[in-house]
Design a protein around this motif. Structure first.
Motif, PDB file in Angstrom:
ATOM      1  N   GLY A 180      -4.934   8.682  33.874  1.00 48.66           N
ATOM      2  CA  GLY A 180      -4.330   7.462  34.543  1.00 48.66           C
ATOM      3  C   GLY A 180      -5.223   6.424  35.173  1.00 48.66           C
ATOM      4  O   GLY A 180      -4.847   5.747  35.974  1.00 48.66           O
ATOM      5  N   GLY A 181      -6.516   6.657  34.964  1.00 44.86           N
ATOM      6  CA  GLY A 181      -7.684   5.654  35.372  1.00 44.86           C
ATOM      7  C   GLY A 181      -8.383   6.340  36.535  1.00 44.86           C
ATOM      8  O   GLY A 181      -9.100   5.675  37.080  1.00 44.86           O
ATOM      9  N   ALA A 182      -8.254   7.639  36.631  1.00 46.54           N
ATOM     10  CA  ALA A 182      -9.249   8.423  37.712  1.00 46.54           C
ATOM     11  C   ALA A 182     -10.261   8.776  37.281  1.00 46.54           C
ATOM     12  O   ALA A 182     -11.222   9.606  37.928  1.00 46.54           O
ATOM     13  N   ALA A 183     -10.827   8.357  36.111  1.00 41.37           N
ATOM     14  CA  ALA A 183     -12.222   8.405  35.523  1.00 41.37           C
ATOM     15  C   ALA A 183     -12.511  10.116  35.302  1.00 41.37           C
ATOM     16  O   ALA A 183     -13.685  10.600  35.812  1.00 41.37           O
ATOM     17  N   ASP A 233       8.935  17.539  38.129  1.00 43.60           N
ATOM     18  CA  ASP A 233       9.149  18.422  39.165  1.00 43.60           C
ATOM     19  C   ASP A 233       7.765  18.624  39.871  1.00 43.60           C
ATOM     20  O   ASP A 233       7.185  19.516  39.609  1.00 43.60           O
ATOM     21  N   SER A 234       7.195  17.211  40.400  1.00 42.43           N
ATOM     22  CA  SER A 234       5.777  17.319  40.768  1.00 42.43           C
ATOM     23  C   SER A 234       5.512  18.282  41.715  1.00 42.43           C
ATOM     24  O   SER A 234       6.316  18.802  42.719  1.00 42.43           O
ATOM     25  N   THR A 235       4.338  19.043  41.759  1.00 46.33           N
ATOM     26  CA  THR A 235       3.839  20.073  42.469  1.00 46.33           C
ATOM     27  C   THR A 235       3.363  19.600  44.064  1.00 46.33           C
ATOM     28  O   THR A 235       4.102  19.993  44.916  1.00 46.33           O
ATOM     29  N   PHE A 236       2.601  18.527  44.234  1.00 44.22           N
ATOM     30  CA  PHE A 236       2.245  18.149  45.019  1.00 44.22           C
ATOM     31  C   PHE A 236       2.921  16.876  45.388  1.00 44.22           C
ATOM     32  O   PHE A 236       2.794  15.618  44.875  1.00 44.22           O
ATOM     33  N   MET A 260       2.287  10.190  38.578  1.00 50.01           N
ATOM     34  CA  MET A 260       0.957  10.224  39.751  1.00 50.01           C
ATOM     35  C   MET A 260       1.094  11.755  40.328  1.00 50.01           C
ATOM     36  O   MET A 260       0.885  11.875  41.422  1.00 50.01           O
ATOM     37  N   GLY A 261       1.563  12.887  39.670  1.00 56.38           N
ATOM     38  CA  GLY A 261       1.623  14.117  39.948  1.00 56.38           C
ATOM     39  C   GLY A 261       0.135  14.506  40.067  1.00 56.38           C
ATOM     40  O   GLY A 261      -0.053  15.471  40.986  1.00 56.38           O
ATOM     41  N   PHE A 262      -0.671  13.959  39.767  1.00 56.62           N
ATOM     42  CA  PHE A 262      -2.288  14.295  39.984  1.00 56.62           C
ATOM     43  C   PHE A 262      -2.741  13.235  40.851  1.00 56.62           C
ATOM     44  O   PHE A 262      -4.025  13.134  40.923  1.00 56.62           O
ATOM     45  N   GLY A 263      -1.945  12.288  41.546  1.00 64.54           N
ATOM     46  CA  GLY A 263      -2.526  11.195  42.203  1.00 64.54           C
ATOM     47  C   GLY A 263      -2.891  10.025  41.267  1.00 64.54           C
ATOM     48  O   GLY A 263      -2.349   9.984  40.219  1.00 64.54           O
ATOM     49  N   ALA A 264      -3.820   9.031  41.854  1.00 63.98           N
ATOM     50  CA  ALA A 264      -4.178   7.896  41.110  1.00 63.98           C
ATOM     51  C   ALA A 264      -5.617   7.392  41.877  1.00 63.98           C
ATOM     52  O   ALA A 264      -5.542   7.629  43.019  1.00 63.98           O
ATOM     53  N   GLY A 265      -6.294   6.599  41.140  1.00 61.44           N
ATOM     54  CA  GLY A 265      -7.365   5.963  41.614  1.00 61.44           C
ATOM     55  C   GLY A 265      -8.735   6.914  41.958  1.00 61.44           C
ATOM     56  O   GLY A 265      -8.680   7.932  41.391  1.00 61.44           O
ATOM     57  N   GLY A 320      -7.789  10.567  42.603  1.00 64.27           N
ATOM     58  CA  GLY A 320      -7.030  11.306  41.368  1.00 64.27           C
ATOM     59  C   GLY A 320      -7.525  12.440  41.402  1.00 64.27           C
ATOM     60  O   GLY A 320      -8.986  12.790  41.177  1.00 64.27           O
ATOM     61  N   CYS A 321      -6.921  13.544  41.075  1.00 64.60           N
ATOM     62  CA  CYS A 321      -7.372  15.049  41.067  1.00 64.60           C
ATOM     63  C   CYS A 321      -8.430  15.209  40.381  1.00 64.60           C
ATOM     64  O   CYS A 321      -8.604  14.958  39.040  1.00 64.60           O
ATOM     65  N   ALA A 322      -9.540  15.751  40.788  1.00 63.82           N
ATOM     66  CA  ALA A 322     -10.670  15.940  40.169  1.00 63.82           C
ATOM     67  C   ALA A 322     -10.768  17.067  39.413  1.00 63.82           C
ATOM     68  O   ALA A 322     -11.555  17.432  38.651  1.00 63.82           O
ATOM     69  N   GLY A 323      -9.637  18.127  39.375  1.00 65.90           N
ATOM     70  CA  GLY A 323      -9.651  19.335  38.900  1.00 65.90           C
ATOM     71  C   GLY A 323      -8.544  19.131  37.706  1.00 65.90           C
ATOM     72  O   GLY A 323      -8.062  20.262  37.195  1.00 65.90           O
ATOM     73  N   GLN A 324      -8.087  18.006  37.342  1.00 66.88           N
ATOM     74  CA  GLN A 324      -6.999  17.764  36.539  1.00 66.88           C
ATOM     75  C   GLN A 324      -7.204  18.369  35.250  1.00 66.88           C
ATOM     76  O   GLN A 324      -6.249  18.776  34.545  1.00 66.88           O
TER      77      GLN A 324
END
Ligand code: HEM
Ligand code: FES
Lengths: 414, 107
Positions: free
Chosen positions: B41-44, A295-298, A352-357, A360-364
């Motif tokens: 997941g690879g976001a460093a 149940d992803s938030t974003f 990918m609830g925090f995105g990816a790459g 990807g969420c900097a606050g995760q």
């Protein structure tokens, strides 16, 4: 807060620019979709890995692999045109763009390095005991009352207190944080009735945020002060430091609040899964991960093409907006077994609830820490969670969560 | 097809066939290599995909970015000159074998 539904009827139809790709009149922002998006996402995935949305003139990607490809090719699918529907390269942004979320390499890298250092796993360790003590106090109070509201008393109260303190913002006026975040996340979607009503009810939230981000209004030992110290050291500008405080507040509260609410609601609705967590509280971190998957938030955000590119056999023009439906990728049976099953024992990493790459969420890491502590403390102290009626869903264009969850909890016997 | 050799902390060796352009973390996750958690997941962002790259192969990979450097300072295991985040390592075309050593976990 009350929201009206967006008008479903008339819309200007955008003709699909290339042949051979499905073109749908699907509105990911319709109230009916937001109420339970998952069956709609399944239809969308069945229509193809890339589909044209006539209503908005954008493509949407919904398969796990396609979403990952888009998010891990930032040179082609950029963020500087905004990660919402509006294209900053052709339209004036409604506010000054974020210097991290809405920036591309190479500028993005340096800012992200500063952010990563200030919120690094090592920096967060120091906050653990404070966060744990606060979670215990809040949950003990709820247990004393028995009947309580999981969202109001915990999912909402906890981050407003501990995250607000960690950033170092003033106590007075924190109630403005949520309406501000609500507007930010609505603004990633279309200017529909929901967004307009949100703006109309906003009150002084924007001015309050502006004041709260100023150096003189921050404590001298929080993340906010650390951003300004990075500016003193010449790593970012002072204006940039203020913008980073703003990004931290808009990206870091509604998201964690909704995620914890989604965790409580889903655990309340699946007593067998709650029992697994309650019997082994150390599963809290993995359970949180499953909540983010299931149940992803974003739910969705955008990328914009920087050049012509072929994606899943479809030729996209330059400057084309692409809707990235991470919440659908997290339910894609091409990647997950039994994706529609909420299973806290599942290995949900890679969702990918925090995105990816690179974005990807900097606050995760702090988000995981907050969620883990709350769920672990709950699992350690609470025996049963009983929902008292349906939780109230909050309608927002891009984030999913609840405003209220009446429940009754009982304490574990020791 | 290039082979990535993972030397596990307990001394076991795993040889995994990868595609050219493959990511060292992703290949490990797909093959269930123990010791690489890769929570972000690879976001460093998580520093839980830490590996040591053999010295003579270090130069085949892209340089350590500012973000990776910040994270390497947070690894819970021993930080060495050969330390890298495996999520930031892509096997270049033309390389047919790379060995990475997994660190000994520390609490
Ligand atoms: C469970 C809670 C959270 C969720 C679900 C979440 C989700 C996301 C997602 C999906 C993105 C990627 C957006 C994109 O690729 O365009 C993102 C980026 C970001 N988030 Fe979070 N977030 C959460 C909590 C936080 C917290 C607590 C903070 C602040 C401390 C934060 C700060 C950021 C920042 C700064 C970015 C931009 C990163 C970049 O562009 O490099 N988030 N978040
Ligand atoms: S996977 Fe998280 S830092 Fe590499």
């Amino acid at each position: 807060m009350k929201f009206t539904q967006p008008p479903e009827g008339e819309y200007e139809k955008h003709i699909v620019p290339v042949k051979g790709v499905s073109s749908l009149n699907f509105d990911p922002y319709a109230a009916e979709v937001l109420t339970n998006p998952y069956p709609h996402y399944e239809e969308l995935r069945e229509a193809g890995p890339i589909v044209w949305l006539e209503r908005y003139g954008v493509y949407v990607v919904s398969h796990y692999n396609t979403v990952r490809d888009v998010l891990t090719n930032p040179d082609v699918f950029c963020s500087s045109a905004g990660v919402g529907l509006s294209n900053f390269h052709t339209e004036k942004p409604w506010r000054q763009p974020s210097i991290i979320l809405e920036a591309d390499q190479p500028e993005h890298t340096g800012v992200r390095a500063v952010f990563a250092r200030i919120l690094s796993p090592r920096a967060l360790k120091k906050l653990t005991t404070t966060f744990e003590a606060e979670a215990e106090t809040m949950i003990d109070r709820m247990l004393e009352n028995g009947e309580c509201d999981g969202v109001v008393d915990l999912a909402h109260a906890f981050p407003i207190k501990v995250f607000g303190d960690a950033v170092g913002i003033m106590n007075e006026g924190r109630e403005h944080l949520l309406p501000y975040g609500d507007m930010v996340f609505n603004a990633f979607g279309p200017v529909n009735g929901r967004f307009k009503e949100c703006l109309a009810n906003l009150g002084p939230a924007t001015e309050w945020i502006y004041e709260a981000c100023k150096r003189e209004n921050l404590t001298d030992d929080g993340f906010g002060a650390a951003f300004y110290a990075a500016a003193d050291a010449g790593e970012i500008t002072h204006e940039g430091a203020g913008l980073l405080v703003r990004t931290t507040l808009s990206a870091g509260l509604d998201t964690t609040i909704f995620t914890m609410g989604n965790a409580l609601v889903n655990l309340g609705r699946h007593p067998d899964q709650w029992a697994i967590l309650r019997d082994e509280p150390k599963r809290a971190r993995a359970a949180l991960e499953e909540v983010l998957r299931y149940d992803s938030t974003f739910h969705s955000f955008y990328r914009t093409t920087t050049r012509e590119i072929e994606l899943e056999g479809v030729k996209l023009d330059k400057n084309q907006k692409v809707l990235v439906l991470v919440a659908s990728a997290n339910r894609d049976p091409r990647h997950w077994t039994e994706p529609d099953k909420f299973d806290v024992t599942r290995k949900a990493t890679g969702n990918m609830g925090f995105g990816a790459g690179i974005h990807g969420c900097a606050g995760q890491m702090i988000a995981r820490m907050e969620g883990e502590i709350v769920l672990r403390t709950l699992a350690t102290k609470v025996e049963t969670i009983e929902l008292l009626g349906e939780p109230s869903l909050h309608f927002n264009n891009t984030v999913r969560g609840y405003t209220s969850m009446p429940m009754r909890i009982t304490a574990k016997k020791h | 097809m290039p082979i990535i050799t993972y030397l596990l902390a307990d001394g076991t060796k795993m040889n995994i066939e990868a595609e050219a352009g493959a990511n060292v973390m992703r290949t490990a996750i797909d093959a269930d290599v123990p010791g690489i958690l890769a929570e972000c997941g690879g976001a460093a962002m998580c520093a839980t995909c830490h590996v040591y790259v053999e010295e003579e192969k270090a130069s085949i990979f892209s340089e350590i970015s500012d973000v990776e450097e910040e994270m390497l300072e947070c690894v819970t295991e021993e930080r060495k000159p050969e330390s890298r985040l495996s999520c930031q390592l892509t096997i270049p075309v033309g390389v047919d074998q790379v060995t990475v050593q997994l660190p000994v976990p520390q609490d």
